[in-house]
Design an enzyme around this catalytic site. Sequence first.
Site, PDB file in Angstrom:
ATOM      1  N   ARG A 240      -5.856   2.095  17.629  1.00 37.97           N
ATOM      2  CA  ARG A 240      -5.175   2.407  16.379  1.00 37.97           C
ATOM      3  C   ARG A 240      -3.952   3.242  16.717  1.00 37.97           C
ATOM      4  O   ARG A 240      -3.973   4.023  17.683  1.00 37.97           O
ATOM      5  CB  ARG A 240      -6.077   3.244  15.451  1.00 37.97           C
ATOM      6  CG  ARG A 240      -7.079   2.436  14.636  1.00 37.97           C
ATOM      7  CD  ARG A 240      -6.400   1.618  13.544  1.00 37.97           C
ATOM      8  NE  ARG A 240      -7.353   0.884  12.723  1.00 37.97           N
ATOM      9  CZ  ARG A 240      -7.821  -0.336  12.992  1.00 37.97           C
ATOM     10  NH1 ARG A 240      -7.449  -0.966  14.075  1.00 37.97           N
ATOM     11  NH2 ARG A 240      -8.670  -0.930  12.169  1.00 37.97           N
ATOM     12  N   GLU A 269       2.254   2.421  11.059  1.00 43.50           N
ATOM     13  CA  GLU A 269       2.659   1.013  10.995  1.00 43.50           C
ATOM     14  C   GLU A 269       2.611   0.508   9.551  1.00 43.50           C
ATOM     15  O   GLU A 269       1.822   1.019   8.763  1.00 43.50           O
ATOM     16  CB  GLU A 269       1.749   0.157  11.904  1.00 43.50           C
ATOM     17  CG  GLU A 269       0.303   0.114  11.467  1.00 43.50           C
ATOM     18  CD  GLU A 269      -0.579  -0.668  12.451  1.00 43.50           C
ATOM     19  OE1 GLU A 269      -0.519  -0.431  13.667  1.00 43.50           O
ATOM     20  OE2 GLU A 269      -1.360  -1.508  11.947  1.00 43.50           O
ATOM     21  N   HIS A 287       0.078  -5.685  15.499  1.00 43.83           N
ATOM     22  CA  HIS A 287      -1.344  -5.528  15.158  1.00 43.83           C
ATOM     23  C   HIS A 287      -2.035  -6.900  15.013  1.00 43.83           C
ATOM     24  O   HIS A 287      -2.541  -7.234  13.939  1.00 43.83           O
ATOM     25  CB  HIS A 287      -1.496  -4.695  13.875  1.00 43.83           C
ATOM     26  CG  HIS A 287      -2.848  -4.053  13.749  1.00 43.83           C
ATOM     27  ND1 HIS A 287      -3.068  -2.877  13.091  1.00 43.83           N
ATOM     28  CD2 HIS A 287      -4.075  -4.436  14.199  1.00 43.83           C
ATOM     29  CE1 HIS A 287      -4.352  -2.569  13.131  1.00 43.83           C
ATOM     30  NE2 HIS A 287      -4.984  -3.513  13.809  1.00 43.83           N
TER      31      HIS A 287
END
Length: 329
Positions: A240, A269, A287
């Site tokens: 993460r 993000e 991601h």
Amino acid sequence: MTRPSLLIARRIFPAVAERLAVHFDVETNDADTLWSREELIQRLRGKQGVFVTTGEPIDAALVAACPELKAVCSMAVGYNNIDVAACHARGITVTNAPDVLTETTADFGFALMMAAARRIPESEHFLRSGAWTKWAPDFFVGADVHGATLGILGMGRIGQAIARRGHLGFGMNVLYHNRSRLAPEAEAPIGARWVDKATLLAEVDHLVIVVPYGPASHHLIAAADLAQMKPTATLTNIARGGVVDDAALAMALRSGQLGAAALDVFEGEPAVHPALLGVSNVVLTPHIASASLPTRLAMAQLAADNLIALLNGGEAKTPVPAPKPAAST
Ligand code: GLV
């Protein structure tokens, strides 16, 4: 009898949305708008279930404002966007999507590590720019992966799957650091050896980060940690954003303190720290570590399985347990 009602907070695969519509009165988000927390609350009021992904904030204020809510089911494995304790306190079951994404995510983590070590995107950009005029002995020389020392920070399912790839496929020496050690029977087949964090940082050629995000893992890799790594080493983050201090990483990459990096996740993000965008020896992806079509479908179907079970009085397949006092590092 009235059917339970469900909010699907993002646009999902039609097959999964149609399956859910057989069981529930469903409100969808076909425009795939990123709703504000207030709008999410407004839409969720009076509903019993919500289908979420990696980013929708299911926090204490939201669950307090939605007293009918019974099930918060995520198609992601990470659930740092959900206040699990607040949900449990109100009798809401939270589910995530473990296992179904393990191998796909490990493939991607390994691919990112290789891309950074062998400078694949960097050299591709060079070629596309038209700058390639001749072959040269030292042209885009990078680091070897085979036979190198692989370090895994966090050793859950995905960490073990990456270790297995490194050990069995690439003859790597595998070190790991995690709050809890694996049993010897789990370490042996993947050739993994537990070390403390400082040893991990100092000895690895390629570090892959797979720890869950929480207060204990915030900036777990900061400037002082990067300074302990070899100047030829690579760092890959598929965990993460926020586990790595991206500004410090950009500085270490730019100054030559670290060889290369690969990031699939970013603090804040979809915004990416501008310093990273200006550095050539970092691979950046949006991601997508679990994003093979079969895996993303399986993740969404698992969230649907959980909703269908829970809102019909059954048991969830993959409930998230009550939080432990500290995150795994
Ligand atoms: C993706 O990051 C996930 O947690 O599934």
